[in-house]
Structures are given as structure tokens and as C-alpha cells.
Design a protein around this motif. Structure first.
Motif, PDB file in Angstrom:
ATOM      1  N   SER A  71       0.869  -1.187   0.000  1.00 20.20           N
ATOM      2  CA  SER A  71       0.000   0.000   0.000  1.00 20.20           C
ATOM      3  C   SER A  71       0.898   1.227   0.000  1.00 20.20           C
ATOM      4  O   SER A  71       2.127   1.108  -0.024  1.00 20.20           O
ATOM      5  CB  SER A  71      -0.889   0.017   1.251  1.00 20.20           C
ATOM      6  OG  SER A  71      -0.090   0.260   2.399  1.00 20.20           O
ATOM      7  N   LEU A  72       0.254   2.393   0.099  1.00 15.78           N
ATOM      8  CA  LEU A  72       1.019   3.635   0.207  1.00 15.78           C
ATOM      9  C   LEU A  72       1.218   4.037   1.668  1.00 15.78           C
ATOM     10  O   LEU A  72       1.806   5.075   1.943  1.00 15.78           O
ATOM     11  CB  LEU A  72       0.271   4.772  -0.499  1.00 15.78           C
ATOM     12  CG  LEU A  72       0.475   4.949  -1.998  1.00 15.78           C
ATOM     13  CD1 LEU A  72      -0.290   6.177  -2.460  1.00 15.78           C
ATOM     14  CD2 LEU A  72       1.950   5.096  -2.358  1.00 15.78           C
ATOM     15  N   ILE A  73       0.727   3.198   2.582  1.00 15.51           N
ATOM     16  CA  ILE A  73       0.703   3.600   3.992  1.00 15.51           C
ATOM     17  C   ILE A  73       2.121   3.733   4.555  1.00 15.51           C
ATOM     18  O   ILE A  73       2.427   4.670   5.280  1.00 15.51           O
ATOM     19  CB  ILE A  73      -0.133   2.608   4.833  1.00 15.51           C
ATOM     20  CG1 ILE A  73      -1.590   2.678   4.396  1.00 15.51           C
ATOM     21  CG2 ILE A  73      -0.011   2.893   6.330  1.00 15.51           C
ATOM     22  CD1 ILE A  73      -2.469   1.565   4.938  1.00 15.51           C
ATOM     23  N   GLN A  74       2.993   2.786   4.180  1.00 13.30           N
ATOM     24  CA  GLN A  74       4.327   2.758   4.800  1.00 13.30           C
ATOM     25  C   GLN A  74       5.307   3.735   4.172  1.00 13.30           C
ATOM     26  O   GLN A  74       6.263   4.155   4.804  1.00 13.30           O
ATOM     27  CB  GLN A  74       4.943   1.342   4.707  1.00 13.30           C
ATOM     28  CG  GLN A  74       4.144   0.254   5.405  1.00 13.30           C
ATOM     29  CD  GLN A  74       3.064  -0.338   4.498  1.00 13.30           C
ATOM     30  OE1 GLN A  74       2.754   0.191   3.433  1.00 13.30           O
ATOM     31  NE2 GLN A  74       2.461  -1.427   4.943  1.00 13.30           N
ATOM     32  N   ASN A  75       5.092   4.061   2.893  1.00  9.81           N
ATOM     33  CA  ASN A  75       6.092   4.844   2.164  1.00  9.81           C
ATOM     34  C   ASN A  75       5.420   5.907   1.299  1.00  9.81           C
ATOM     35  O   ASN A  75       4.226   5.846   1.056  1.00  9.81           O
ATOM     36  CB  ASN A  75       6.915   3.934   1.251  1.00  9.81           C
ATOM     37  CG  ASN A  75       7.677   2.897   2.044  1.00  9.81           C
ATOM     38  OD1 ASN A  75       8.580   3.220   2.805  1.00  9.81           O
ATOM     39  ND2 ASN A  75       7.286   1.649   1.894  1.00  9.81           N
ATOM     40  N   ASP A  76       6.239   6.819   0.798  1.00  9.78           N
ATOM     41  CA  ASP A  76       5.691   7.824  -0.112  1.00  9.78           C
ATOM     42  C   ASP A  76       5.531   7.243  -1.524  1.00  9.78           C
ATOM     43  O   ASP A  76       5.942   6.112  -1.797  1.00  9.78           O
ATOM     44  CB  ASP A  76       6.551   9.097  -0.109  1.00  9.78           C
ATOM     45  CG  ASP A  76       7.967   8.837  -0.604  1.00  9.78           C
ATOM     46  OD1 ASP A  76       8.165   7.939  -1.445  1.00  9.78           O
ATOM     47  OD2 ASP A  76       8.892   9.538  -0.140  1.00  9.78           O
ATOM     48  N   SER A  77       4.934   8.025  -2.396  1.00  9.96           N
ATOM     49  CA  SER A  77       4.598   7.546  -3.740  1.00  9.96           C
ATOM     50  C   SER A  77       5.831   7.128  -4.531  1.00  9.96           C
ATOM     51  O   SER A  77       5.839   6.092  -5.194  1.00  9.96           O
ATOM     52  CB  SER A  77       3.878   8.648  -4.528  1.00  9.96           C
ATOM     53  OG  SER A  77       2.662   8.953  -3.912  1.00  9.96           O
ATOM     54  N   VAL A 111      -5.592  -1.065  -9.004  1.00 12.46           N
ATOM     55  CA  VAL A 111      -5.324  -0.811 -10.431  1.00 12.46           C
ATOM     56  C   VAL A 111      -6.586  -0.268 -11.105  1.00 12.46           C
ATOM     57  O   VAL A 111      -6.511   0.481 -12.074  1.00 12.46           O
ATOM     58  CB  VAL A 111      -4.860  -2.114 -11.141  1.00 12.46           C
ATOM     59  CG1 VAL A 111      -4.819  -1.938 -12.660  1.00 12.46           C
ATOM     60  CG2 VAL A 111      -3.491  -2.549 -10.637  1.00 12.46           C
ATOM     61  N   GLN A 112      -7.746  -0.638 -10.605  1.00 15.38           N
ATOM     62  CA  GLN A 112      -8.992  -0.339 -11.315  1.00 15.38           C
ATOM     63  C   GLN A 112      -9.959   0.568 -10.540  1.00 15.38           C
ATOM     64  O   GLN A 112     -11.019   0.903 -11.042  1.00 15.38           O
ATOM     65  CB  GLN A 112      -9.707  -1.658 -11.658  1.00 15.38           C
ATOM     66  CG  GLN A 112     -10.169  -2.428 -10.436  1.00 15.38           C
ATOM     67  CD  GLN A 112     -10.527  -3.877 -10.703  1.00 15.38           C
ATOM     68  OE1 GLN A 112      -9.928  -4.524 -11.545  1.00 15.38           O
ATOM     69  NE2 GLN A 112     -11.517  -4.388  -9.991  1.00 15.38           N
ATOM     70  N   GLY A 137      -5.543   5.056  -9.050  1.00 16.44           N
ATOM     71  CA  GLY A 137      -5.733   6.375  -8.443  1.00 16.44           C
ATOM     72  C   GLY A 137      -4.541   6.836  -7.646  1.00 16.44           C
ATOM     73  O   GLY A 137      -4.558   7.933  -7.086  1.00 16.44           O
ATOM     74  N   ASN A 138      -3.516   6.013  -7.564  1.00 19.45           N
ATOM     75  CA  ASN A 138      -2.327   6.411  -6.801  1.00 19.45           C
ATOM     76  C   ASN A 138      -1.112   5.622  -7.312  1.00 19.45           C
ATOM     77  O   ASN A 138      -1.239   4.738  -8.163  1.00 19.45           O
ATOM     78  CB  ASN A 138      -2.545   6.177  -5.292  1.00 19.45           C
ATOM     79  CG  ASN A 138      -2.839   4.717  -4.981  1.00 19.45           C
ATOM     80  OD1 ASN A 138      -2.243   3.816  -5.564  1.00 19.45           O
ATOM     81  ND2 ASN A 138      -3.757   4.478  -4.054  1.00 19.45           N
ATOM     82  N   ALA A 139       0.060   5.965  -6.753  1.00 21.62           N
ATOM     83  CA  ALA A 139       1.315   5.385  -7.253  1.00 21.62           C
ATOM     84  C   ALA A 139       1.436   3.898  -6.927  1.00 21.62           C
ATOM     85  O   ALA A 139       2.139   3.169  -7.628  1.00 21.62           O
ATOM     86  CB  ALA A 139       2.502   6.143  -6.666  1.00 21.62           C
TER      87      ALA A 139
END
Ligand SMILES: NC(=O)c1ccc[n+]([C@@H]2O[C@H](COP(=O)([O-])OP(=O)(O)OC[C@H]3O[C@@H](n4cnc5c(N)ncnc54)[C@H](O)[C@@H]3O)[C@@H](O)[C@H]2O)c1
Length: 295
Positions: A71-77, A111-112, A137-139
Motif C-alpha cells: 500500500s502507500l501507507i508505509q512509504n511515499d509515492s 489498479v482499477q 488512483g495512486n502510485a
């Protein structure tokens, strides 16, 4: 068949290792993190190192690739995208060079499901299925879409057969009890974005699908969206459509839809049927039961 499982110390990886061993597969497990209670010895390696996959793939015929930032929770994009794509490329190039022909990859629903928050749904149609066009919708979602494109390339150019599994929110028994607890019901929307359409999947069912794919000869590259109606609880399909998806084209009349997801293609191609959530929403209570429902 000998299978390398990456991310073997993780939530899904540890369950997958057990499922494959129980089915009689020879399993090698690797992860950056060591896990003493793993069912297989964890061979510690960092997949950001392009050299790392070679000794791990030695003697294996297939790879179940689960190691990624989940996920994006632990790190930046930037770090999430760069590191996911880097470890996936490192592994796939080694797979190609060492002549393996089968890869199962943990992609994501993200992804979708690019439209997030309170905006109207951006889903192109309902019920959702394995043909949904990408719309990250995100990296994090973008890193998985990039890897799906990489898998497509390796299938086309090098004959490496692969399946990208766009997993929804994966839940275990403890979370299932929580989901089924009526007192938590109003928090459900907090688990997911609208365009994830209240879906989820039991971790055990994710592992049993990976097993089914390894046992089935599947040619080329394909995407599966293995999800069940999970978090809409007692809300009917018609209600969910009325309240959340009134702008989304329906491929069947609402009154004929039994759910917001259609996994029939996955079942047809692999024989897989989820143990929980296939027939009615995961969150549905058993009639007459009190407290937290169980099935
Ligand atoms: N849990 C979910 O709800 C969910 C939903 C959709 C997709 N997925 C995907 O499924 C896979 C497994 O998810 P999970 O919930 O088990 O996550 P997890 O974080 O428990 O497991 C991922 C594992 O990857 C390992 N890893 C990360 N970077 C690494 C590196 N550079 N080298 C070697 N190992 C590395 C971590 O140590 C970890 O054990 C991930 O690819 C994730 O994106 C998970």
C-alpha cells in the motif's frame, strides 16, 4: 512442481506457503524479513538487488510473487512505485533468463478503483469482472498496473505464462468476525473506497486460488479480479446501486443481479470457488443466529 514464493513471511505469503505445502508442492520461501514460525525456511533476500533472484529460482518451475510494498501507507509515492517496479523487474528478468514459464503475481484492486472519496463512482460498468480497464488512483496502483504491462510483455515476447490477481481487501478470520459484527456495520465504508464496491476476499481463499492457478495450464497473460461481495452487509444489491452507483451502466437488470462482482470466468478457467462469500455477502448474518454470525 517446485515453487518459489516471494513475500513468504507476509500475511498472504505465510498462508500461501502452508496451502502449497499441504497440496504437495515443493516450496521455497523468500522474504526480506525473517519469520521464525514460517512453515518453510525463509531464505532472506532483498529483491531490490538484481542478483538476488537467481539463486532463489534455482530448481523452481514457477514463482508466486507476493513481495511488494502492499500500500502507500508505509512509504511515499516515489519509493512505493520505484521499489515495487524495481523488484518486479529484477525478478521477471531472472525468471526469463533461467527459463521458468509460470508466474502468479499479486496485483491489486487499486489498479482499477481510481476514483476515491466522496466523488461519484467512475466504474465503467457493474457487475465488476476480470475485464475491468485499468484506472489507478495512486502510485501504488500504478506500480501494479506497470507490472501487469511487464507481465504482458514477458508473455508475448518470451512465452512466460502469468496471472495478475487484482486482490481486493484481504481479510482473515479475526477481521471476518469484525465485518460480521452489526455494531461495526456503520464503519464499513471506512474499509474501502466506493469503487471497490464493498468487495473483499478471505486470505485463505486467495491462497486457494493461487493453488488452483498453479495446478491449471493457463496460456499467455491474464488478469483475474477474485473478489466477493464482502462489506455491504445486509444492504441489497439494488440498494447499493441506488445509493452508490446510480451513474454506473449495468450489464444486467439490477433485479437480476445477485452481487456486485462476477467471478464466473475465474471459476470456469480454474475451478476455483471461494469458500466464503461466493453465494451471499461475507457480511451477511445467518438467519436466526445471534451476535456475530458464522458460516
Ligand atoms: N493485504 C491486502 O489486502 C492486499 C490487497 C491487494 C493486493 N495485495 C498484494 O498482495 C501481496 C501480499 O500482501 P500482504 O498483505 O501479504 O503484504 P505483507 O506486507 O504482509 O507482505 C509483503 C512482503 O513483501 C516483503 N518485501 C517487501 N519489500 C521486499 C523486498 N525489497 N525484498 C524482499 N521482500 C520484500 C515484506 O517483507 C513482506 O513480508 C502484496 O504484493 C500486496 O500488494 C494485498
Amino acid at each position: 512442481m517446485k515453487v518459489l514464493v516471494t513475500g513468504a513471511a507476509g500475511r498472504l505469503g505465510s498462508v500461501t506457503v502452508r496451502a502449497l505445502l499441504a497440496a504437495g508442492f515443493e516450496v521455497r520461501g523468500t522474504d526480506r524479513a525473517y519469520r521464525a514460525d514460517s512453515a518453510v525456511r525463509i531464505e532472506v533476500a532483498n529483491l531490490l538487488d538484481p542478483v538476488a533472484p537467481y539463486p532463489l529460482l534455482e530448481g523452481c518451475q514457477a514463482v508466486v510473487h507476493l513481495a511488494n510494498h502492499p500500500s502507500l501507507i508505509q512509504n511515499d509515492s516515489v519509493r512505493t512505485f520505484n521499489e515495487n517496479v524495481t523488484m518486479n523487474m529484477n525478478l521477471l528478468e531472472a525468471v526469463r533468463q533461467m527459463g521458468l514459464k509460470k508466474v502468479v503475481f499479486a496485483s491489486t484492486i487499486q489498479v482499477q478503483s481510481g476514483r476515491r472519496g466522496e466523488q461519484p463512482s467512475a466504474l465503467p460498468y457493474l457487475p465488476l469482472d476480470s475485464e475491468l480497464p485499468p484506472n489507478p488512483g495512486n502510485a501504488y496502483g500504478l506500480s501494479k498496473q506497470a507490472t501487469e504491462i511487464m507481465l504482458q510483455f514477458y508473455a508475448r515476447q518470451h512465452g512466460i505464462h502469468s496471472v495478475a490477481l487484482r486482490f481486493p481487501y484481504l481479510i482473515d478470520r479475526e477481521m471476518l468476525a469484525h465485518v460480521r459484527d452489526p455494531s461495526h456495520r456503520r464503519h464499513r465504508m471506512g474499509y474501502v473506497n466506493r469503487d471497490e464496491a464493498f468487495t473483499c476476499l478471505m486470505v485463505d481463499d486467495a491462497a486457494s486460488l493461487i493453488l488452483a492457478i498453479l495446478k491449471t495450464p493457463l496460456e499467455g497473460f491474464r488478469v483475474y479480479f477474485p473478489a466477493v461481495d464482502g462489506l455491504r452487509g445486509e444492504m441489497t444489491v439494488a440498494q447499493a446501486i441506488h445509493d452508490h452507483f446510480s451513474n454506473v451502466p449495468l450489464r444486467q437488470p439490477a433485479e437480476e443481479m445477485t452481487g456486485l462482482v462476477d467471478i464466473s470466468r475465474i471459476t470456469r478457467e480454474t475451478g476455483w470457488v471461494p469458500a466464503i462469500g461466493g453465494a451471499e455477502p461475507v457480511g451477511a448474518r445467518v438467519p436466526g443466529a445471534s451476535g456475530v454470525a458464522g458460516r
